[in-house]
Write a protein that holds these residues in place. Sequence first.
Motif, PDB file in Angstrom:
ATOM      1  N   PRO A 207       7.815  -3.954   2.565  1.00  0.00           N
ATOM      2  CA  PRO A 207       6.445  -4.458   2.715  1.00  0.00           C
ATOM      3  C   PRO A 207       5.401  -3.660   1.940  1.00  0.00           C
ATOM      4  O   PRO A 207       4.408  -4.209   1.487  1.00  0.00           O
ATOM      5  CB  PRO A 207       6.201  -4.397   4.221  1.00  0.00           C
ATOM      6  N   SER A 230       7.564  -6.723   9.026  1.00  0.00           N
ATOM      7  CA  SER A 230       7.230  -6.810   7.602  1.00  0.00           C
ATOM      8  C   SER A 230       5.752  -7.139   7.399  1.00  0.00           C
ATOM      9  O   SER A 230       5.085  -6.524   6.573  1.00  0.00           O
ATOM     10  CB  SER A 230       8.102  -7.871   6.916  1.00  0.00           C
ATOM     11  N   PHE A 234       3.062  -4.673   5.736  1.00  0.00           N
ATOM     12  CA  PHE A 234       2.431  -5.221   4.527  1.00  0.00           C
ATOM     13  C   PHE A 234       0.907  -5.161   4.634  1.00  0.00           C
ATOM     14  O   PHE A 234       0.218  -4.814   3.674  1.00  0.00           O
ATOM     15  CB  PHE A 234       2.883  -6.670   4.323  1.00  0.00           C
ATOM     16  N   ALA A 243       5.560  -9.280   1.947  1.00  0.00           N
ATOM     17  CA  ALA A 243       5.792  -9.474   3.380  1.00  0.00           C
ATOM     18  C   ALA A 243       7.096 -10.224   3.630  1.00  0.00           C
ATOM     19  O   ALA A 243       7.555 -10.315   4.764  1.00  0.00           O
ATOM     20  CB  ALA A 243       4.624 -10.241   3.997  1.00  0.00           C
TER      21      ALA A 243
END
Length: 268
Positions: A207, A230, A234, A243
């Motif tokens: 991420p 994720s 991110f 992501a």
Amino acid sequence: MKMEPIELKRILEKKLKAEDRSFNYDHKEKTLRIEHTGSGKGITLSLPGLTAKYEERKDAAIDEVVHHVNEVFSVMQKEQSLDGNQKGIFPVIRSTSFPTENNGEELVFEEHTAETRIFYAQDLGNSYRLLTKKLLEKEGWDMKQLKEIGRFNLRSLDTSMKEDQVAGNRFFFLNSNDGYDASRILNQQLLEEMNEKVEGTMAIAVPHQDVLIIADIRNDQGYDILGQMSMHFFSNGRVPVTALPFLYDEGELEPIFILAKNKPTEAE
């Protein structure tokens, strides 16, 4: 009250003010360009993303940006040479939306997945500098040589991971904060070793640049958890990558969309 980009602009200009720096604010794009007045080189900051990070981390987010910009300007003043500095060359993973030019010079990169590209950097201790095609040509290097040296150095980095178990699934986190955590996705030996440990489906997420997540997915809930992780990483990383996680199968990485309470579908 939510901070607006124009307010962040004023704060950053005050904290980054120096005799050899100029500032240019793009009202339409909401970006702040900071340049060295002598060379014209500099860095462009996207303020909407930074204001979102300020909402979560307050002054710590601003301090991090100020430190990063100061490091960039410090690096600009140094002469760059590859010969004799081979041990400091590493591949770095970036999103496909990451600029392929810096201050008018084309950066060295190669394709990786539909979501990521591989750039190359020279480590400078507290920071690093992305390599340009102009520099490679100047020093007589080619991509094969650069790739071999970069991968060799990458394999020398620590691969210690922390493990967490959630809802019957296992998640492994590599977070050494050396700037190359996400880049370890290029360490094929590491991926194969982890693939041997995985009992379910192996998935990987990068991420942002300072984390690598490897998941042993054993039930449908595992996909949901990986997707949430994720997106969280991110949204909070200093250098976001993607992501979207990847399925790992026979040495190949396939980006996937994860739909809540469902198994993933392959990204188009």
